[in-house]
Design a protein around this motif. Structure first.
Motif, PDB file in Angstrom:
ATOM      1  N   HIS A 168      36.415  12.296  68.262  1.00 52.75           N
ATOM      2  CA  HIS A 168      35.551  11.226  68.749  1.00 52.75           C
ATOM      3  C   HIS A 168      35.207  11.365  70.220  1.00 52.75           C
ATOM      4  O   HIS A 168      34.071  11.148  70.644  1.00 52.75           O
ATOM      5  N   CYS A 169      36.195  11.739  71.037  1.00 52.09           N
ATOM      6  CA  CYS A 169      35.938  11.812  72.484  1.00 52.09           C
ATOM      7  C   CYS A 169      35.341  13.149  72.906  1.00 52.09           C
ATOM      8  O   CYS A 169      34.960  13.314  74.058  1.00 52.09           O
ATOM      9  N   GLY A 170      35.293  14.098  71.988  1.00 52.18           N
ATOM     10  CA  GLY A 170      34.679  15.392  72.290  1.00 52.18           C
ATOM     11  C   GLY A 170      35.611  16.388  72.957  1.00 52.18           C
ATOM     12  O   GLY A 170      35.172  17.478  73.345  1.00 52.18           O
ATOM     13  N   SER A 171      36.888  16.051  73.081  1.00 51.87           N
ATOM     14  CA  SER A 171      37.822  16.963  73.745  1.00 51.87           C
ATOM     15  C   SER A 171      38.117  18.214  72.920  1.00 51.87           C
ATOM     16  O   SER A 171      38.377  19.274  73.467  1.00 51.87           O
ATOM     17  N   ILE A 172      38.116  18.041  71.601  1.00 51.75           N
ATOM     18  CA  ILE A 172      38.512  19.140  70.717  1.00 51.75           C
ATOM     19  C   ILE A 172      37.364  19.437  69.759  1.00 51.75           C
ATOM     20  O   ILE A 172      36.859  18.525  69.094  1.00 51.75           O
ATOM     21  N   SER A 173      36.976  20.697  69.685  1.00 48.60           N
ATOM     22  CA  SER A 173      35.942  21.115  68.731  1.00 48.60           C
ATOM     23  C   SER A 173      36.435  22.313  67.955  1.00 48.60           C
ATOM     24  O   SER A 173      37.074  23.206  68.524  1.00 48.60           O
ATOM     25  N   ILE A 174      36.112  22.317  66.679  1.00 51.69           N
ATOM     26  CA  ILE A 174      36.465  23.453  65.836  1.00 51.69           C
ATOM     27  C   ILE A 174      35.196  23.969  65.201  1.00 51.69           C
ATOM     28  O   ILE A 174      34.407  23.183  64.671  1.00 51.69           O
ATOM     29  N   VAL A 216      42.442  16.296  63.766  1.00 50.30           N
ATOM     30  CA  VAL A 216      41.362  17.270  63.743  1.00 50.30           C
ATOM     31  C   VAL A 216      41.622  18.420  62.766  1.00 50.30           C
ATOM     32  O   VAL A 216      40.709  18.890  62.109  1.00 50.30           O
ATOM     33  N   PHE A 217      42.853  18.854  62.684  1.00 50.53           N
ATOM     34  CA  PHE A 217      43.155  19.959  61.764  1.00 50.53           C
ATOM     35  C   PHE A 217      44.650  20.010  61.509  1.00 50.53           C
ATOM     36  O   PHE A 217      45.447  19.385  62.210  1.00 50.53           O
ATOM     37  N   TRP A 218      45.005  20.750  60.472  1.00 51.42           N
ATOM     38  CA  TRP A 218      46.396  21.144  60.288  1.00 51.42           C
ATOM     39  C   TRP A 218      46.395  22.656  60.088  1.00 51.42           C
ATOM     40  O   TRP A 218      45.389  23.240  59.666  1.00 51.42           O
ATOM     41  N   TRP A 219      47.499  23.264  60.446  1.00 49.97           N
ATOM     42  CA  TRP A 219      47.662  24.678  60.151  1.00 49.97           C
ATOM     43  C   TRP A 219      49.141  24.986  60.037  1.00 49.97           C
ATOM     44  O   TRP A 219      49.974  24.124  60.334  1.00 49.97           O
ATOM     45  N   PRO A 220      49.465  26.206  59.600  1.00 46.74           N
ATOM     46  CA  PRO A 220      50.868  26.501  59.374  1.00 46.74           C
ATOM     47  C   PRO A 220      51.644  26.617  60.684  1.00 46.74           C
ATOM     48  O   PRO A 220      51.094  27.068  61.699  1.00 46.74           O
ATOM     49  N   THR A 221      52.887  26.206  60.642  1.00 47.23           N
ATOM     50  CA  THR A 221      53.785  26.497  61.753  1.00 47.23           C
ATOM     51  C   THR A 221      54.098  27.989  61.708  1.00 47.23           C
ATOM     52  O   THR A 221      53.695  28.693  60.770  1.00 47.23           O
ATOM     53  N   GLU A 222      54.842  28.461  62.672  1.00 50.90           N
ATOM     54  CA  GLU A 222      55.243  29.865  62.640  1.00 50.90           C
ATOM     55  C   GLU A 222      55.982  30.177  61.341  1.00 50.90           C
ATOM     56  O   GLU A 222      55.763  31.198  60.714  1.00 50.90           O
ATOM     57  N   LYS A 223      56.841  29.242  60.933  1.00 54.36           N
ATOM     58  CA  LYS A 223      57.563  29.418  59.676  1.00 54.36           C
ATOM     59  C   LYS A 223      56.590  29.457  58.490  1.00 54.36           C
ATOM     60  O   LYS A 223      56.702  30.304  57.600  1.00 54.36           O
ATOM     61  N   GLY A 224      55.622  28.557  58.501  1.00 50.50           N
ATOM     62  CA  GLY A 224      54.665  28.477  57.410  1.00 50.50           C
ATOM     63  C   GLY A 224      53.758  29.694  57.318  1.00 50.50           C
ATOM     64  O   GLY A 224      53.301  30.073  56.235  1.00 50.50           O
ATOM     65  N   SER A 284      44.215  18.580  75.157  1.00 46.46           N
ATOM     66  CA  SER A 284      45.141  19.256  74.255  1.00 46.46           C
ATOM     67  C   SER A 284      45.337  18.403  73.012  1.00 46.46           C
ATOM     68  O   SER A 284      44.905  17.260  72.946  1.00 46.46           O
ATOM     69  N   THR A 285      45.983  19.005  72.039  1.00 44.82           N
ATOM     70  CA  THR A 285      46.341  18.263  70.838  1.00 44.82           C
ATOM     71  C   THR A 285      47.833  17.997  70.853  1.00 44.82           C
ATOM     72  O   THR A 285      48.603  18.730  71.474  1.00 44.82           O
ATOM     73  N   LYS A 286      48.212  16.944  70.176  1.00 51.61           N
ATOM     74  CA  LYS A 286      49.615  16.717  69.869  1.00 51.61           C
ATOM     75  C   LYS A 286      49.792  17.058  68.404  1.00 51.61           C
ATOM     76  O   LYS A 286      48.832  17.035  67.641  1.00 51.61           O
ATOM     77  N   HIS A 304      47.472  18.373  63.795  1.00 50.06           N
ATOM     78  CA  HIS A 304      47.097  18.268  65.207  1.00 50.06           C
ATOM     79  C   HIS A 304      46.108  17.141  65.404  1.00 50.06           C
ATOM     80  O   HIS A 304      45.105  17.058  64.702  1.00 50.06           O
ATOM     81  N   PHE A 305      46.406  16.289  66.368  1.00 50.28           N
ATOM     82  CA  PHE A 305      45.465  15.227  66.697  1.00 50.28           C
ATOM     83  C   PHE A 305      45.167  15.234  68.186  1.00 50.28           C
ATOM     84  O   PHE A 305      45.983  15.655  69.008  1.00 50.28           O
ATOM     85  N   CYS A 306      43.985  14.767  68.524  1.00 46.34           N
ATOM     86  CA  CYS A 306      43.538  14.769  69.917  1.00 46.34           C
ATOM     87  C   CYS A 306      44.404  13.813  70.730  1.00 46.34           C
ATOM     88  O   CYS A 306      44.582  12.651  70.361  1.00 46.34           O
ATOM     89  N   GLU A 307      44.897  14.324  71.840  1.00 48.37           N
ATOM     90  CA  GLU A 307      45.755  13.515  72.696  1.00 48.37           C
ATOM     91  C   GLU A 307      44.989  12.334  73.292  1.00 48.37           C
ATOM     92  O   GLU A 307      45.557  11.289  73.575  1.00 48.37           O
ATOM     93  N   GLN A 308      43.691  12.513  73.455  1.00 49.87           N
ATOM     94  CA  GLN A 308      42.874  11.482  74.098  1.00 49.87           C
ATOM     95  C   GLN A 308      42.463  10.378  73.123  1.00 49.87           C
ATOM     96  O   GLN A 308      42.730   9.207  73.344  1.00 49.87           O
TER      97      GLN A 308
END
Ligand SMILES: [Zn+2]
Length: 116
Positions: free
Chosen positions: A8-14, A78-86, A55-57, A69-73
């Motif tokens: 919404h705030c435009g901080s993160i774009s994919i 915005v997205f999910w992805w695998p952890t290093e383990k995943g 950044s994302t949290k 991951h969600f926008c800190e602002q």
């Protein structure tokens, strides 16, 4: 056609190289709370741009194979992805198409499934 998802705030774009094969309004315990409507890609296909200082949290739980991951602002998921383990199991990730201009997605099939 490339697809861009922006919080919404435009901080993160994919940016993804094409529209998703389908959109999954996932009914699992976390996604239905977030309202995630995922388009699936591999982590290598998309580029993530963070506005300077932004950044994302992330939220990780359970088997710790996936992180949301969600926008800190603005707080948008915005997205999910695998952890290093995943990553050892899968390179799949989800882009939240709720962050995309809905007009772009009118012809994309919608599914309501439970993907854990
Ligand atoms: Zn934001």
């Amino acid at each position: 056609m490339p697809m861009t998802a922006t919080c919404h705030c435009g901080s993160i774009s994919i940016t993804a190289p094409h529209l998703p094969a389908y959109i999954n309004d996932c009914q699992c315990g976390v996604c239905h709370r977030y309202g995630g409507a995922w388009g699936y890609y591999t982590v290598d296909e998309v580029s993530i741009d963070r506005r300077e200082g932004a950044s994302t949290k992330k939220y990780i739980w359970g088997d710790r194979e996936c992180e949301f991951h969600f926008c800190e602002q603005c707080g948008g998921v915005v997205f999910w992805w695998p952890t290093e383990k995943g990553l050892a199991k899968s390179r799949e990730m989800g882009v939240n198409t709720r962050m995309v201009d809905p007009g772009l997605l009118l012809r994309v099939e919608r599914r309501w499934t439970f993907v854990d």
